[in-house]
Design a protein around this motif. Structure first.
Motif, PDB file in Angstrom:
ATOM      1  N   LEU A  80      24.933  13.012  30.133  1.00 16.56           N
ATOM      2  CA  LEU A  80      24.119  14.401  30.230  1.00 16.56           C
ATOM      3  C   LEU A  80      23.080  13.947  31.529  1.00 16.56           C
ATOM      4  O   LEU A  80      22.755  13.121  31.648  1.00 16.56           O
ATOM      5  N   PRO A  81      22.516  14.943  31.892  1.00 20.79           N
ATOM      6  CA  PRO A  81      21.636  14.652  33.019  1.00 20.79           C
ATOM      7  C   PRO A  81      20.398  13.948  32.384  1.00 20.79           C
ATOM      8  O   PRO A  81      20.062  13.857  31.077  1.00 20.79           O
ATOM      9  N   LEU A  82      19.584  13.088  33.189  1.00 16.26           N
ATOM     10  CA  LEU A  82      18.455  12.251  32.733  1.00 16.26           C
ATOM     11  C   LEU A  82      17.380  12.746  31.998  1.00 16.26           C
ATOM     12  O   LEU A  82      17.004  12.496  30.672  1.00 16.26           O
ATOM     13  N   PHE A 121      15.314  13.379  26.226  1.00 14.46           N
ATOM     14  CA  PHE A 121      14.921  14.336  25.139  1.00 14.46           C
ATOM     15  C   PHE A 121      15.851  13.952  24.086  1.00 14.46           C
ATOM     16  O   PHE A 121      15.150  13.909  22.641  1.00 14.46           O
ATOM     17  N   VAL A 122      16.914  13.798  24.206  1.00 15.57           N
ATOM     18  CA  VAL A 122      17.892  13.460  23.135  1.00 15.57           C
ATOM     19  C   VAL A 122      17.348  12.048  22.311  1.00 15.57           C
ATOM     20  O   VAL A 122      17.249  12.026  20.988  1.00 15.57           O
ATOM     21  N   LEU A 131      15.705  11.443  18.601  1.00 10.08           N
ATOM     22  CA  LEU A 131      16.141  10.230  17.747  1.00 10.08           C
ATOM     23  C   LEU A 131      15.069   9.321  17.192  1.00 10.08           C
ATOM     24  O   LEU A 131      15.119   8.975  16.172  1.00 10.08           O
ATOM     25  N   LEU A 132      14.169   9.016  18.170  1.00 16.25           N
ATOM     26  CA  LEU A 132      12.729   8.176  17.608  1.00 16.25           C
ATOM     27  C   LEU A 132      12.032   8.776  16.615  1.00 16.25           C
ATOM     28  O   LEU A 132      11.648   8.499  15.653  1.00 16.25           O
ATOM     29  N   ILE A 133      11.866  10.407  16.844  1.00  7.52           N
ATOM     30  CA  ILE A 133      11.579  11.147  15.481  1.00  7.52           C
ATOM     31  C   ILE A 133      12.340  11.191  14.439  1.00  7.52           C
ATOM     32  O   ILE A 133      11.701  10.714  13.130  1.00  7.52           O
ATOM     33  N   GLY A 134      13.457  11.373  14.452  1.00  8.18           N
ATOM     34  CA  GLY A 134      14.243  11.473  13.402  1.00  8.18           C
ATOM     35  C   GLY A 134      14.547   9.985  12.531  1.00  8.18           C
ATOM     36  O   GLY A 134      14.432  10.020  11.398  1.00  8.18           O
TER      37      GLY A 134
END
Length: 106
Positions: free
Chosen positions: A44-46, A51-52, A56-59
């Motif tokens: 993916l682009p940076l 964002f991913v 993931l940090l929130i999840g």
């Protein structure tokens, strides 16, 4: 259900209740990142990659609440998920290598 909390009991015995949430947050985060990389990551682009990982940090924060407050075996589940994905990726690698060798020999 108590038999499935091996990691939780081990961490509790070694560290007590102090900072247990953050210990499990780091464990869940590391294991989730490994699972993501083994099974789902694409190039993916940076900005999209950032964002991913932010999501993931929130999840993982929510997952850690289930892991510590409700004492669900999320760390143990992530360990099993990582083992299965590692076996799958290793087997896929060997299948692709064998297929490549067969096509080059013909």
């Amino acid at each position: 259900m108590d038999n499935f909390r091996l990691v939780f009991d081990l961490v509790m015995d070694k560290n007590g209740t102090e900072n247990i949430f953050w210990i499990f947050y780091i464990l869940n985060l590391v294991l989730s990142i490994i699972a993501y990389e083994l099974g789902f990551a694409k190039k993916l682009p940076l900005l999209k990659n950032v964002f991913v990982y932010f999501l993931l940090l929130i999840g993982v924060f929510i997952l850690t609440i289930f892991s510590t407050v409700m004492r669900m075996p999320s760390v143990e589940s992530l360990i099993v998920i990582n083992l299965v994905l590692a076996i799958y990726r290793t087997r896929l690698h060997f299948q692709r290598k064998a297929k490549k060798d067969n096509t080059s020999n013909e």
